[in-house]
Design a protein around this motif. Structure first.
Motif, short mmCIF file in Angstrom:
data_model
loop_
_atom_site.label_atom_id
_atom_site.label_comp_id
_atom_site.label_asym_id
_atom_site.label_seq_id
_atom_site.Cartn_x
_atom_site.Cartn_y
_atom_site.Cartn_z
N ALA A 261 83.24 -0.13 74.94
CA ALA A 261 82.08 -0.74 74.29
C ALA A 261 80.81 0.04 74.59
O ALA A 261 79.98 0.29 73.71
N ARG A 262 80.65 0.43 75.87
CA ARG A 262 79.44 1.20 76.23
C ARG A 262 79.45 2.56 75.54
O ARG A 262 78.41 3.06 75.13
N ALA A 263 80.63 3.16 75.40
CA ALA A 263 80.72 4.46 74.73
C ALA A 263 80.27 4.34 73.27
O ALA A 263 79.54 5.19 72.75
N LEU A 264 80.69 3.26 72.60
CA LEU A 264 80.28 3.07 71.21
C LEU A 264 78.79 2.75 71.10
O LEU A 264 78.15 3.10 70.11
N GLU A 265 78.24 2.08 72.10
CA GLU A 265 76.80 1.83 72.09
C GLU A 265 76.02 3.15 72.16
O GLU A 265 75.03 3.34 71.43
N VAL A 266 76.47 4.05 73.03
CA VAL A 266 75.83 5.37 73.12
C VAL A 266 75.95 6.11 71.79
O VAL A 266 74.98 6.71 71.29
N LEU A 267 77.14 6.04 71.20
CA LEU A 267 77.35 6.72 69.92
C LEU A 267 76.45 6.13 68.83
O LEU A 267 75.89 6.86 68.01
N GLY A 268 76.28 4.81 68.85
CA GLY A 268 75.43 4.17 67.86
C GLY A 268 73.99 4.63 67.96
O GLY A 268 73.32 4.85 66.94
N ILE A 269 73.49 4.75 69.19
CA ILE A 269 72.12 5.22 69.39
C ILE A 269 71.98 6.65 68.90
O ILE A 269 71.01 7.01 68.22
N TYR A 270 72.96 7.48 69.22
CA TYR A 270 72.91 8.88 68.77
C TYR A 270 73.01 8.96 67.25
O TYR A 270 72.32 9.78 66.62
N ALA A 271 73.82 8.11 66.64
CA ALA A 271 74.03 8.18 65.19
C ALA A 271 72.74 7.94 64.41
O ALA A 271 72.60 8.41 63.27
N ARG A 272 71.79 7.20 65.00
CA ARG A 272 70.53 6.94 64.30
C ARG A 272 69.73 8.22 64.06
O ARG A 272 68.87 8.26 63.18
N SER A 273 70.01 9.26 64.82
CA SER A 273 69.27 10.52 64.66
C SER A 273 70.03 11.53 63.80
O SER A 273 69.55 12.65 63.62
N VAL A 274 71.18 11.14 63.28
CA VAL A 274 72.01 12.07 62.50
C VAL A 274 72.02 11.61 61.04
O VAL A 274 72.51 10.52 60.73
N ASP A 275 71.47 12.41 60.16
CA ASP A 275 71.49 12.08 58.73
C ASP A 275 72.93 11.99 58.23
O ASP A 275 73.74 12.89 58.47
N GLY A 276 73.23 10.92 57.54
CA GLY A 276 74.57 10.75 56.98
C GLY A 276 75.51 10.00 57.89
O GLY A 276 76.67 9.76 57.52
N ALA A 277 75.06 9.62 59.11
CA ALA A 277 75.95 8.92 60.05
C ALA A 277 75.92 7.41 59.86
O ALA A 277 76.71 6.70 60.48
N GLU A 278 75.01 6.91 59.02
CA GLU A 278 74.91 5.48 58.84
C GLU A 278 76.22 4.90 58.30
O GLU A 278 76.88 5.49 57.45
N SER A 279 76.58 3.75 58.81
CA SER A 279 77.76 2.99 58.37
C SER A 279 79.08 3.66 58.74
O SER A 279 80.14 3.28 58.23
N THR A 280 79.04 4.66 59.62
CA THR A 280 80.29 5.23 60.14
C THR A 280 81.04 4.15 60.92
O THR A 280 80.45 3.36 61.66
N THR A 281 82.35 4.12 60.76
CA THR A 281 83.18 3.21 61.55
C THR A 281 83.93 4.00 62.61
O THR A 281 84.24 5.19 62.42
N ALA A 282 84.22 3.35 63.73
CA ALA A 282 84.95 4.01 64.82
C ALA A 282 85.57 2.94 65.70
O ALA A 282 85.07 1.80 65.79
N VAL A 283 86.65 3.29 66.36
CA VAL A 283 87.26 2.42 67.36
C VAL A 283 87.61 3.28 68.57
O VAL A 283 88.09 4.40 68.43
N GLN A 284 87.32 2.75 69.75
CA GLN A 284 87.59 3.45 71.01
C GLN A 284 88.49 2.56 71.87
O GLN A 284 88.25 1.36 71.98
N GLY A 300 83.33 -1.75 63.28
CA GLY A 300 83.64 -1.92 61.87
C GLY A 300 84.91 -1.24 61.40
O GLY A 300 85.10 -1.06 60.19
N HIS A 301 85.78 -0.85 62.32
CA HIS A 301 86.96 -0.06 61.97
C HIS A 301 88.19 -0.95 61.85
O HIS A 301 88.26 -1.99 62.50
N PRO A 302 89.19 -0.57 61.04
CA PRO A 302 90.44 -1.33 61.00
C PRO A 302 91.06 -1.43 62.40
O PRO A 302 90.96 -0.50 63.20
N PRO A 303 91.69 -2.55 62.71
CA PRO A 303 92.16 -2.79 64.09
C PRO A 303 93.32 -1.89 64.48
O PRO A 303 94.25 -1.67 63.69
#
Length: 408
Positions: A261-284, A300-303
């Protein structure tokens, strides 16, 4: 759905423009009244016959190109599943009741695919508007004017053909670049620690349909492994570049963050600075063999699917949150944990493996679970190949599919 019952067959016949329905083999499946009237044909003369048997080129005109141009357009639609609007065409038509006598005609055609649930072309809507009278009026009455008009139309058609061919080649080259870039950025399927994973990536069919799916594996301290899959919105080179940035960022975050969960939180913060990263789904997911537990979190990724040794399949949907960048402010992501037994199998994948057009996602998830149960005795590599064979359409999917399988 409409609140009023609609007779679509009657609507088709009433359309003011001429329309043919063609099979992928270019056989006429149906024709509306406007088309029959324009062509001067009876329905029984068209239905079930190959298009170019009914409408051949004028054999007495060595420069006739209507049939060649139309065939090329229709074959592009079948191959790509993308609508094709043609340049104005001179396509002479055999005069009704006068075999061998061709009348000069001009048409404006558009060819549109009708796709099935798997994204394959089932029919082609061939719509034509006859513009013969407009062309003749614009050409004037003088023979020199007529020749000039015909030459200009022919030149425009040839120019558009050249542009279309260059565009097709550019799309093919872009696909090759994107696939090479993805292959370079996705990790090779080597053992992580003393555990081995089977990984697969299958690109979508069509020159522009290659998307931004990825997977990642990371060796963690202790007898642990982090595994992830993700899916960038969009397609082509831009999506592949975003994919590379996000995959690298999540791989780094997984090695230092306190759980998925913490890894995805970091990724989410980073994604805000990357054009085209909005609405990306991922599961860790983090696998801990010392405690026989699996921690996971989903943006938001399939289980993920956990195949137990007895053949039952558990969908890991207990920690699902919106995709990256979906919230305007930071919110802690959820995390769940589940126990596993020796010889269980963990499966992570992207939606291209299970989703089909016009089909509820639960149908695809049930299809995945059934395939996993049926092949539960297979090793990871064999199981990966079996899932692709069972779940992907025979002609290829319209969305990428990434797959990671780890026998626990």
């Amino acid at each position: 759905m409409s609140a009023f019952p609609i007779d679509y067959a009657a609507v088709f016949q009433a359309l003011p423009g001429g329309v043919l329905l063609l099979t992928p083999q270019l056989v006429i499946a149906d024709a509306n009244e406007a088309l029959l009237w324009r062509a001067g044909r009876e329905r029984h003369e068209l239905i079930g016959r190959p298009l170019f048997d009914v409408f051949p080129d004028n054999p007495d005109d060595p420069d006739a190109s209507g049939m060649r141009n139309l065939r090329a357009s229709l074959e592009r639609v079948v191959a790509t599943g993308v609508r094709d609007s043609m340049a104005l065409q001179r396509y002479d038509v055999e005069a009704p009741g006068r075999p061998g006598t061709f009348e000069e005609r001009y048409w404006s055609p558009v060819n549109t695919p009708v796709l099935d649930a798997d994204g394959r072309v089932r029919l082609i809507v061939h719509r034509v508007e006859e513009v013969t009278e407009i062309v003749r009026a614009g050409a004037g009455d003088h023979p020199v004017d007529r020749v000039r008009m015909e030459a200009e139309l022919y030149t425009r058609a040839q120019d558009l053909q050249e542009v279309n061919e260059r565009l097709r080649l550019a799309q093919v080259r872009e696909r090759e670049v994107v696939l090479a870039l993805q292959e370079a950025m996705l990790p090779a399927p080597v053992p992580v620690g003393h555990h081995r994973a089977a990984v697969r990536y299958r690109p979508a069919v069509g020159a522009l349909n290659v998307c931004g799916d990825w997977y990642d594996l990371a060796d963690l301290p202790g007898d642990r492994m982090a595994v992830a899959v993700g899916d960038v919105v969009g397609h082509g080179l831009a999506a592949a570049c975003v994919m590379g940035q996000l995959r690298s960022a999540l791989s780094a975050a997984a090695r230092v963050a306190d759980g998925p969960a913490r890894a995805l939180e970091v990724l989410g913060i980073y994604a805000r600075s990357v054009d085209g990263a909005e609405s990306t789904t991922a599961v860790q997911a983090v696998i801990d063999w010392s405690t026989h537990t699996l921690s996971y979190s989903s943006a938001g990724h399939p289980p993920p699917a956990l195949l137990h040794p007895d053949g039952t399949v558990e969908l890991l949907d207990g920690a699902t949150d919106p995709p990256l960048g979906a919230r305007p402010e930071h919110v802690d992501r959820p995390e769940a944990q589940v126990a596993f037994a020796d010889d269980a199998v963990l499966v992570l994948y992207t939606d291209g493996l299970i989703e089909r057009r016009l089909e509820d996602i639960d149908v695809g998830l049930a299809r995945l679970a059934e395939a996993l149960t049926r092949h539960r005795g297979a090793d990871a590599e064999t199981l990966a190949d079996a899932l692709l064979a069972d779940l992907l359409p025979p002609g290829g999917a319209t969305d990428d599919a990434a797959l990671v399988i780890i026998r626990l």
